[in-house]
Each structure stands twice: as structure tokens, then as C-alpha cells.
Design an enzyme around this catalytic site. Structure first.
Site, PDB file in Angstrom:
ATOM      1  N   HIS A   5      33.840  52.193 100.055  1.00  0.00           N
ATOM      2  CA  HIS A   5      34.573  51.042  99.417  1.00  0.00           C
ATOM      3  C   HIS A   5      33.592  49.945  99.112  1.00  0.00           C
ATOM      4  O   HIS A   5      32.457  49.894  99.783  1.00  0.00           O
ATOM      5  CB  HIS A   5      35.724  50.571  99.887  1.00  0.00           C
ATOM      6  CG  HIS A   5      35.729  49.696 101.311  1.00  0.00           C
ATOM      7  ND1 HIS A   5      35.740  50.068 102.403  1.00  0.00           N
ATOM      8  CD2 HIS A   5      35.197  48.492 101.711  1.00  0.00           C
ATOM      9  CE1 HIS A   5      35.529  49.360 103.428  1.00  0.00           C
ATOM     10  NE2 HIS A   5      35.138  48.194 102.885  1.00  0.00           N
ATOM     11  N   HIS A  53      28.051  43.677  89.420  1.00  0.00           N
ATOM     12  CA  HIS A  53      29.048  43.959  88.794  1.00  0.00           C
ATOM     13  C   HIS A  53      29.934  45.358  89.581  1.00  0.00           C
ATOM     14  O   HIS A  53      29.077  45.757  90.346  1.00  0.00           O
ATOM     15  CB  HIS A  53      29.174  44.194  87.114  1.00  0.00           C
ATOM     16  CG  HIS A  53      28.179  45.347  87.044  1.00  0.00           C
ATOM     17  ND1 HIS A  53      27.141  45.133  86.258  1.00  0.00           N
ATOM     18  CD2 HIS A  53      28.346  46.600  87.084  1.00  0.00           C
ATOM     19  CE1 HIS A  53      26.292  46.095  86.052  1.00  0.00           C
ATOM     20  NE2 HIS A  53      27.130  47.222  86.443  1.00  0.00           N
ATOM     21  N   GLU A  72      38.007  47.038  97.879  1.00  0.00           N
ATOM     22  CA  GLU A  72      38.712  45.994  98.785  1.00  0.00           C
ATOM     23  C   GLU A  72      38.616  44.414  98.402  1.00  0.00           C
ATOM     24  O   GLU A  72      37.618  44.157  98.070  1.00  0.00           O
ATOM     25  CB  GLU A  72      38.112  46.042 100.078  1.00  0.00           C
ATOM     26  CG  GLU A  72      38.462  45.178 101.272  1.00  0.00           C
ATOM     27  CD  GLU A  72      37.771  45.239 102.633  1.00  0.00           C
ATOM     28  OE1 GLU A  72      37.986  44.285 103.623  1.00  0.00           O
ATOM     29  OE2 GLU A  72      36.856  46.134 102.691  1.00  0.00           O
ATOM     30  N   GLU A 114      32.249  46.365  84.330  1.00  0.00           N
ATOM     31  CA  GLU A 114      31.838  46.836  83.440  1.00  0.00           C
ATOM     32  C   GLU A 114      32.734  48.034  83.061  1.00  0.00           C
ATOM     33  O   GLU A 114      33.138  48.582  83.705  1.00  0.00           O
ATOM     34  CB  GLU A 114      30.401  47.439  83.735  1.00  0.00           C
ATOM     35  CG  GLU A 114      29.825  48.276  82.680  1.00  0.00           C
ATOM     36  CD  GLU A 114      28.296  48.671  83.026  1.00  0.00           C
ATOM     37  OE1 GLU A 114      27.596  49.211  82.120  1.00  0.00           O
ATOM     38  OE2 GLU A 114      27.932  48.751  84.209  1.00  0.00           O
TER      39      GLU A 114
END
Length: 327
Positions: A173, A266, A239, A312
Site C-alpha cells: 500500500h 503522484h 491508505e 495520474e
């Protein structure tokens, strides 16, 4: 007939961070078991992109094309930073420039995995024995970005195991801090189509973590042991960390990583039909950093989430039947 888009086919593809020296950064992430699956060079703009992912036969996205995966890390190198003694990235965890928090890998035997990292000479922000949470650690990459290490098995089950197999690891994550959890959850669920996988409140410490991902996301695992969430075997989890009370402070904001001092750039979602997805976003009145028609690169767009983080949007190459970049 107009093209359509289905968010159930979307993937949380990658997380981009800027790095000072790509040789050292690639070496570190390859040591963690990731593989460089692609390199894009833009000499006219004086930067290169390195895409790394887990790619062993047992990896959740094994063998897939770059933008048909989840759990990818994109390293951005701007030419010359490696020889600039004054260049330093913002890791997102230092005041007053907090925002991005960390990436996270899940490992087979956490004690052995952490010992291997330490034996290689890499530093830790938090070792397993530090603090109250003895089941997680935070390693530091060459630029000081935090890499959380979590276990795929209960801590007590791996206490006496001295080996670790990097082919079983997952890029699990990415964590970002958010000001208003309700606004952020609406954006990531209603706009981007993610599902809320788990909520982890911590009232004593006055924060709550929300874990989101795509319902059909990459889960490639054995049956989890008792006490271990199947989410530990996933890739492509986002998260959101909400520190209670920030939503009511009008002056409060997080650093998006793209203003100076820069660091995190990003997150990226790959979609089934890029034009149709962007048309849908337009109808939802999203905030744009870059529409498809803006600038020279007509095959990427950037949304802004409620905190100003860049998201993005790219075409899933497998679904389109062609590569996004001719390199």
C-alpha cells in the site's frame, strides 16, 4: 456509439517519488525484491522514469505490462540531482511539509526480513522493537522515504524463522494524510471507483486509517493465517490517514509533494478507456491539474484530490492492445 468506461476494471497502478540518485534507489528497491520492469527516458526534458514491481512467478501481477499492474513504484530522476550536494527530497514526514507518508511492503517472515535489511546497511525510522507497535517496522530508502514493513503471518509464528524469500513479498500500500476523511472517501470511492476495504480507528492516538482498493484488485495468496488480514497479500491498496480535527481547521493543509520542497509526485490509476474515463470525470466536476488536451503529452491526465494530491490517469495498455509510450 460513444465509448464507455467501467471503474471495476480500473487499477491503482503506481506511486511516483522523486529520487536523487537512481542507481542507489534502484539498488535499494531491487534489494527488497522488486524488479525494474521499464525505463522511460526523456532527455529533452532532462528526466528519466524507472518503474519497479514484484515480478516473480508467484507475484500478483507477474508478467503483466507496466500499466496493467498494481503495486508499481515509479522513481523519477531529474538529471543532475545525483551530483548536487544541496539536493534533498521532501519525504513527506517532516513539518511543515507533511503529506505523503510511506509505501509499504508485506513480507513472509518479518523478523528475518528486517534483519536482512539491517545487515545490508540500510537504516530504519522504526525497528520492530521500537515503540508500542511491535508488529511493524519502517525502513528508510536512500532518500529517506519511509517504507513500512508488515508481516503476512502472525508475529509469533515467525519469531524463530531466520530466512526470508523476497519472491513472496508484495508492494502492499501507499499512505497519504488527508484533511477531511469524508471528502477524501467520497472522491476515491465515487469518482475513482475504489472500495473501502477496512477502517482502522485509533481513538487514543486521535487518528483513523482507511484502506481502499479496487474490488477486483490483485489478491494472490494462500489462505491467510488466523489473525492476519488477506489485505496483507494484496497489491494496490491506498491508505488514507486522517488525524482527527484537521477537517475543522480552515487554515490547515497538507503538502502535495509537488510544491517546493518536492518529493512524492503522484499516485496513478490505469483505466479501461482513457478518453471515456476523462469524459466521466469531467461530468463529475472534478478538479484538474492537467486535462488530456493540455500540454504536449496527450496520453496522460492528472486529477486533483480534495487535498491537492495529483492523481495520474493513464490507459491500461493490455486493454488497449498497445503501449502507452514508444520506448
Amino acid at each position: 456509439m460513444a465509448a464507455t468506461t467501467d471503474t471495476s476494471s480500473y487499477k491503482f497502478n503506481h506511486t511516483m517519488i522523486r529520487v536523487k540518485d537512481p542507481k542507489e534507489s534502484v539498488k535499494f528497491y531491487e534489494f527488497l525484491g522488486l524488479k525494474q520492469i521499464r525505463k522511460l527516458q526523456f532527455p529533452e526534458a532532462k528526466f528519466d522514469l524507472y518503474f519497479l514491481a514484484y515480478d516473480s512467478p508467484s507475484a500478483a501481477s507477474a508478467g503483466r505490462s507496466t500499466f496493467d499492474r498494481e503495486g508499481v513504484i515509479e522513481l523519477t530522476h531529474n538529471y543532475g540531482t545525483e551530483s548536487d550536494p544541496d539536493y534533498k527530497v521532501n519525504n513527506g514526514n517532516t513539518e511543515p511539509h507533511r503529506g505523503f507518508g510511506h509505501t509499504c511492503i508485506s513480507v513472509d517472515n518479518i523478523q528475518a526480513a528486517c534483519q536482512r535489511i539491517e545487515d545490508a546497511g540500510y537504516k530504519f525510522q522504526k525497528k520492530l522493537i521500537d515503540g508500542r507497535m511491535r508488529n511493524i517496522a519502517f525502513a528508510l530508502d536512500p532518500d529517506g522515504y519511509w517504507v513500512e514493513v508488515i508481516g503476512q503471518k502472525p508475529l509469533e509464528a515467525t519469531a524463530t524463522v531466520s530466512t526470508t524469500d523476497v519472491t513472496t513479498y508484495r508492494m502492499n500500500h501507499t499512505m497519504i494524510r488527508v484533511k477531511d476523511s469524508e471528502k477524501s472517501l467520497r472522491f476515491y470511492q465515487d469518482v475513482l471507483g475504489m472500495s473501502l476495504l477496512r477502517t482502522a480507528p485509533n481513538p487514543a492516538a486521535k487518528f483513523t486509517n482507511f484502506f481502499l482498493g479496487y474490488a477486483a484488485g490483485n489478491v494472490s495468496s494462500p489462505v491467510p493465517a488466523e489473525g492476519v488480514s488477506s489485505a496483507a497479500f494484496r497489491e494496490g491498496v491506498l491508505e488514507l490517514t486522517w488525524n482527527h480535527g484537521t477537517e475543522s481547521d480552515e487554515a490547515f493543509s497538507y503538502h502535495d509533494g509537488n510544491q517546493e520542497p518536492q518529493g512524492f509526485g503522484h499516485i496513478c490509476v490505469s483505466v479501461d478507456n482513457l478518453e471515456a474515463a476523462c469524459e466521466r470525470f469531467e461530468k463529475l466536476n472534478v478538479s484538474w491539474k492537467k486535462r488530456l488536451t493540455d500540454g504536449r503529452m496527450k496520453n496522460v491526465a492528472f486529477l486533483l484530490d480534495p487535498d491537492g494530491y495529483w492523481v495520474e490517469i493513464v490507459q491500461n495498455e493490455f486493454l488497449a492492445g498497445k503501449a502507452n509510450f514508444d520506448q
